[in-house]
Enzyme design. Structure first.
Site, mmCIF file in Angstrom:
data_model
loop_
_atom_site.group_PDB
_atom_site.id
_atom_site.type_symbol
_atom_site.label_atom_id
_atom_site.label_comp_id
_atom_site.label_asym_id
_atom_site.label_seq_id
_atom_site.Cartn_x
_atom_site.Cartn_y
_atom_site.Cartn_z
ATOM 1 N N HIS A 89 0.891 -1.357 0.183
ATOM 2 C CA HIS A 89 -0.149 0.147 0.207
ATOM 3 C C HIS A 89 0.700 1.492 0.202
ATOM 4 C CE1 HIS A 89 -3.915 2.278 0.576
ATOM 5 N NE2 HIS A 89 -2.915 3.484 1.829
ATOM 6 N N ASP A 167 -14.966 2.328 6.657
ATOM 7 C CA ASP A 167 -13.844 2.893 6.021
ATOM 8 C C ASP A 167 -14.071 4.241 4.821
ATOM 9 O OD1 ASP A 167 -10.869 4.658 5.448
ATOM 10 O OD2 ASP A 167 -10.654 3.104 4.336
ATOM 11 N N ARG A 174 -13.485 12.874 4.188
ATOM 12 C CA ARG A 174 -12.614 13.221 4.390
ATOM 13 C C ARG A 174 -11.716 13.770 2.960
ATOM 14 N NH1 ARG A 174 -8.786 8.349 4.962
ATOM 15 N NH2 ARG A 174 -7.045 9.700 4.953
ATOM 16 N N SER A 189 -7.245 4.733 8.209
ATOM 17 C CA SER A 189 -7.828 4.100 6.615
ATOM 18 C C SER A 189 -7.157 2.949 6.377
ATOM 19 C CB SER A 189 -8.216 5.082 5.826
ATOM 20 O OG SER A 189 -8.269 5.133 4.683
ATOM 21 N N LYS A 193 -8.945 -1.665 5.596
ATOM 22 C CA LYS A 193 -8.733 -2.246 4.620
ATOM 23 C C LYS A 193 -7.494 -3.298 4.262
ATOM 24 C CE LYS A 193 -8.315 1.371 1.598
ATOM 25 N NZ LYS A 193 -8.805 2.510 2.167
#
Length: 427
Positions: A89, A167, A174, A189, A193
């Protein structure tokens, strides 16, 4: 205990910590629609200003994981052999198309990558927005279809869907309430996930610099430590790599533009900085997956990574034979004189691409697949007078003026004689 949103907003506004029970109630109630967007917006701003401690962040993350489905790939097998899963990520950058070639490289080296991805957030691009510029690409996969694809292809990039639905709602909120750059909110966040998607290991690409949410190395390290700790607490081996985001990655920023550049990389070419980061992250991912004997660079040179990517796109309905979208309008910024390209500010370029239509100003807004910026000269490269520095693309020409305004001051041409910064010329 009973809770209500105004009391929790006031508590965080005044700097008090939220209890575990309060966080559980809040996330569940917001997901179910019993807490309004206006109330959650106020709470997000209070968190942005007041922060959350480690306990609050851990509970917030756990509550978001519990808001939806949780996947498990521990029994994933190919030809009777257990197939290790690993994911990556990025915390968000400008021109960050790394995920697209990276999942294919790792899959070609014998691991499986279940990549739950998101859409653009603020000035940063979204992997799903990029992939959906490919004709027919479908990011919505059932669990069984996802499982089959991981076995057959070794990679899948999909919308989180039922994973951490809390989320998904907060992510969109956001994006439009100026509350993106909060360490606890970013950490929770990302990790909600990623932990819900069930990968056996995780590598985090934590961006630092002008175009990142984390502007300083200290901030980036704090975020990295926070996320690594959350991964360890859930039994998922997690590593973090800090990478530079002062200058855009590669030569393109946008959606279809970045897909085209990713295909260049998979074909054995592409910008050197993009290739280097892909290989750095691939080595980390393969080590965590127990496949560190494989050479990720070889998968780019021998075409096996390209084979995996095309198979993944086809499995998800995409057709790479259809030309990628091209914006209807373009304008080029040229050099006023010969010299050397100076620094290019990633934030300026990211905001320009966003203004051109590559990103959103409200939840659910459609993005322009062809919008974005092409960078013709990288910092330190020679520049000739009149040469193209940037080309801006959009379907709506009224967007050029605000995009140029964002780009102004974000780059310079260094003169050969007096070494004085000079902005380029625009139409």
């Amino acid at each position: 205990m009973t809770f209500d949103a105004p009391t929790l907003i006031a508590a965080k506004r005044d700097g008090r910590a939220l209890s575990d029970a309060a966080i559980d109630w809040l996330i569940e109630s917001y997901t179910a629609g019993r807490v309004a967007d206006e109330q959650m917006s106020a709470l997000l701003m209070a968190i942005f200003l007041r922060g959350m401690d480690a306990r609050e962040t851990a509970r917030w993350t756990a509550a978001m994981i519990s808001s939806g489905e949780q996947l498990d790939w521990r029994d994933l097998r190919r030809h009777g052999e257990l197939l290790p899963t690993v994911d990556k990520h990025s915390t968000g950058g400008v021109g960050d198309k790394i995920t697209l070639p990276l999942v294919a490289v790792v899959a070609a080296c014998g691991a499986a990558v279940p990549q739950a991805s998101g859409r653009g957030l603020g000035h940063t691009g979204g992997t799903l927005d990029k992939l959906e510029s490919i004709a027919g690409f479908d990011a919505t996969l059932s669990t069984q279809r996802l499982r089959d694809q991981l076995v057959d292809v070794g990679a899948a990039i999909f919308a989180a869907g039922a994973l951490a639905p809390a989320d998904a709602k907060l992510y969109a909120l956001r994006d439009i309430t100026a509350t993106v750059e909060s360490l606890p909110l970013i950490a929770s966040s990302v990790m909600s996930k990623k932990l819900a998607e069930g990968a056996g290991a995780l590598v985090l690409d934590v961006k630092v610099g002008s175009g990142a949410f984390m502007k300083s190395p200290q901030q980036a390290r704090e975020l990295a430590d926070m996320m690594v700790a959350l991964g360890a607490a859930h039994g998922v081996p997690t590593r973090a790599v800090l990478t530079d985001m002062n200058t855009p990655l590669g030569s393109t920023v946008g959606n279809a533009l970045e897909v085209a550049e990713a295909l260049e990389v998979l074909a054995g070419g592409g910008p050197a900085d993009v290739v280097a980061l892909i290989l750095t992250l691939a080595i980390e991912m393969l080590a965590l997956a127990g496949r560190d004997g494989r050479d990720p660079a070889a998968s780019l040179s021998d075409g096996t990574a390209m084979d995996r990517f095309t198979a993944m796109i086809a499995a998800q309905g995409g057709d790479l034979s259809v030309p990628l979208p091209v914006a209807a309008c373009s304008e080029t910024v040229t050099a006023p004189r010969s010299g050397t390209m100076g620094d290019i500010d990633a934030m300026a370029v990211g905001l320009a691409a966003w203004r051109l239509g590559a990103g959103r100003t409200r939840p659910g807004e459609a993005v322009q697949a062809g919008a974005g910026v092409r960078i013709h000269r990288r910092p330190g490269e020679p520049v000739s007078a009149g040469a193209a520095l940037f080309t801006l693309y959009t379907d709506t020409p009224e967007r050029f003026a605000p995009a140029f305004a964002e780009l102004d001051g974000g780059y310079a041409v260094l003169g050969t004689l007096d070494n004085v910064d000079n902005p380029g010329k625009r139409p």
